[in-house]
Motif scaffolding. Structure first.
Motif, PDB file in Angstrom:
ATOM      1  N   MET A  66       7.457  -7.479  18.293  1.00 35.11           N
ATOM      2  CA  MET A  66       6.909  -8.329  17.237  1.00 35.11           C
ATOM      3  C   MET A  66       5.446  -7.965  16.954  1.00 35.11           C
ATOM      4  SD  MET A  66       8.721 -11.954  18.192  1.00 35.11           S
ATOM      5  CE  MET A  66       7.998 -12.883  16.849  1.00 35.11           C
ATOM      6  N   ALA A  67       4.684  -7.654  18.004  1.00 35.66           N
ATOM      7  CA  ALA A  67       3.293  -7.238  17.813  1.00 35.66           C
ATOM      8  C   ALA A  67       3.226  -5.914  17.070  1.00 35.66           C
ATOM      9  CB  ALA A  67       2.589  -7.127  19.169  1.00 35.66           C
ATOM     10  N   LEU A  68       4.137  -5.003  17.402  1.00 37.36           N
ATOM     11  CA  LEU A  68       4.175  -3.716  16.716  1.00 37.36           C
ATOM     12  C   LEU A  68       4.531  -3.885  15.240  1.00 37.36           C
ATOM     13  CD1 LEU A  68       3.878  -0.679  17.210  1.00 37.36           C
ATOM     14  CD2 LEU A  68       6.324  -0.610  17.644  1.00 37.36           C
ATOM     15  N   ILE A  69       5.472  -4.776  14.921  1.00 33.91           N
ATOM     16  CA  ILE A  69       5.829  -5.054  13.528  1.00 33.91           C
ATOM     17  C   ILE A  69       4.634  -5.641  12.787  1.00 33.91           C
ATOM     18  CG2 ILE A  69       7.236  -6.535  12.038  1.00 33.91           C
ATOM     19  CD1 ILE A  69       9.489  -6.185  14.122  1.00 33.91           C
ATOM     20  N   TRP A  70       3.922  -6.551  13.437  1.00 31.94           N
ATOM     21  CA  TRP A  70       2.754  -7.152  12.813  1.00 31.94           C
ATOM     22  C   TRP A  70       1.698  -6.086  12.501  1.00 31.94           C
ATOM     23  CZ3 TRP A  70      -2.359  -7.525  14.468  1.00 31.94           C
ATOM     24  CH2 TRP A  70      -3.173  -8.300  13.661  1.00 31.94           C
ATOM     25  N   LEU A  71       1.455  -5.179  13.477  1.00 35.10           N
ATOM     26  CA  LEU A  71       0.501  -4.104  13.242  1.00 35.10           C
ATOM     27  C   LEU A  71       0.966  -3.195  12.115  1.00 35.10           C
ATOM     28  CD1 LEU A  71      -0.434  -3.156  16.902  1.00 35.10           C
ATOM     29  CD2 LEU A  71      -1.960  -4.116  15.171  1.00 35.10           C
ATOM     30  N   TRP A  72       2.258  -2.894  12.095  1.00 42.32           N
ATOM     31  CA  TRP A  72       2.825  -2.023  11.066  1.00 42.32           C
ATOM     32  C   TRP A  72       2.668  -2.650   9.674  1.00 42.32           C
ATOM     33  CZ3 TRP A  72       8.698  -1.294  10.090  1.00 42.32           C
ATOM     34  CH2 TRP A  72       8.913  -0.251   9.202  1.00 42.32           C
ATOM     35  N   ARG A  73       2.962  -3.956   9.587  1.00 41.32           N
ATOM     36  CA  ARG A  73       2.816  -4.662   8.299  1.00 41.32           C
ATOM     37  C   ARG A  73       1.352  -4.745   7.874  1.00 41.32           C
ATOM     38  NH1 ARG A  73       6.516 -10.078   8.221  1.00 41.32           N
ATOM     39  NH2 ARG A  73       8.444  -9.097   7.582  1.00 41.32           N
ATOM     40  N   THR A  74       0.455  -4.935   8.830  1.00 42.76           N
ATOM     41  CA  THR A  74      -0.945  -5.139   8.521  1.00 42.76           C
ATOM     42  C   THR A  74      -1.658  -3.843   8.173  1.00 42.76           C
ATOM     43  OG1 THR A  74      -0.995  -7.035  10.007  1.00 42.76           O
ATOM     44  CG2 THR A  74      -3.105  -6.118   9.372  1.00 42.76           C
ATOM     45  N   TYR A  75      -1.408  -2.780   8.944  1.00 41.28           N
ATOM     46  CA  TYR A  75      -2.203  -1.575   8.818  1.00 41.28           C
ATOM     47  C   TYR A  75      -1.453  -0.344   8.316  1.00 41.28           C
ATOM     48  CZ  TYR A  75      -5.460  -4.332  11.510  1.00 41.28           C
ATOM     49  OH  TYR A  75      -6.292  -5.328  11.940  1.00 41.28           O
ATOM     50  N   GLY A  76      -0.170  -0.426   8.141  1.00 42.70           N
ATOM     51  CA  GLY A  76       0.541   0.765   7.714  1.00 42.70           C
ATOM     52  C   GLY A  76       1.861   0.409   7.044  1.00 42.70           C
ATOM     53  N   GLY A  77       2.756   1.345   7.058  1.00 41.16           N
ATOM     54  CA  GLY A  77       4.057   1.108   6.457  1.00 41.16           C
ATOM     55  C   GLY A  77       4.023   1.189   4.949  1.00 41.16           C
ATOM     56  N   ARG A  78       5.162   0.966   4.367  1.00 37.25           N
ATOM     57  CA  ARG A  78       5.293   0.991   2.910  1.00 37.25           C
ATOM     58  C   ARG A  78       4.780  -0.305   2.306  1.00 37.25           C
ATOM     59  NH1 ARG A  78      11.196   1.916   3.455  1.00 37.25           N
ATOM     60  NH2 ARG A  78      11.057   3.337   5.174  1.00 37.25           N
ATOM     61  N   ARG A  79       4.165  -0.187   1.181  1.00 41.23           N
ATOM     62  CA  ARG A  79       3.650  -1.387   0.488  1.00 41.23           C
ATOM     63  C   ARG A  79       4.315  -1.491  -0.851  1.00 41.23           C
ATOM     64  NH1 ARG A  79      -0.123  -4.615   3.253  1.00 41.23           N
ATOM     65  NH2 ARG A  79      -0.745  -3.373   4.972  1.00 41.23           N
TER      66      ARG A  79
END
Length: 79
Positions: A66-79
Motif C-alpha cells: 500500500m505504501a508503494l502504491i501511494w508512492l507510485w500514485r504520488t511521484y510516478g506512474g501514468r497520469r
C-alpha cells in the motif's frame, strides 16, 4: 524456498493492496507491487516477524504494498 513464499505472499498482498487502494493493474504489475511491498514491509516490520510469525509478515507485506502504491500514485506512474 523462501523466494517462492515471498512471491506467493507478495502476489496475495499485491492483490489486496491494489483492491484496497482502488487501482486497476495487470497481473504482473500486481505481483511486482506485492513482492516489492513484501520486501519493504518485511524490512520495516522485521521485529514483528520474530515476535508473531508469518501473519505479521503478511500484514507487513500488505502495508508495504500500500505504501508503494501511494508512492507510485504520488511521484510516478501514468497520469
Amino acid at each position: 524456498m523462501q523466494v517462492i513464499a515471498l512471491i506467493i505472499i507478495g502476489a496475495a498482498a499485491g492483490f489486496i493492496a491494489t483492491r484496497a487502494m482502488k487501482i486497476e493493474t495487470d497481473i504482473p504489475t500486481t505481483i511486482a507491487i506485492g513482492v516489492f511491498g513484501a520486501i519493504v514491509g518485511g524490512l520495516v516490520l522485521r521485529f514483528l516477524i520474530t515476535i508473531s510469525g508469518w501473519m505479521a509478515g503478511f500484514v507487513g507485506a500488505v502495508l508495504g504494498a500500500m505504501a508503494l502504491i501511494w508512492l507510485w500514485r504520488t511521484y510516478g506512474g501514468r497520469r
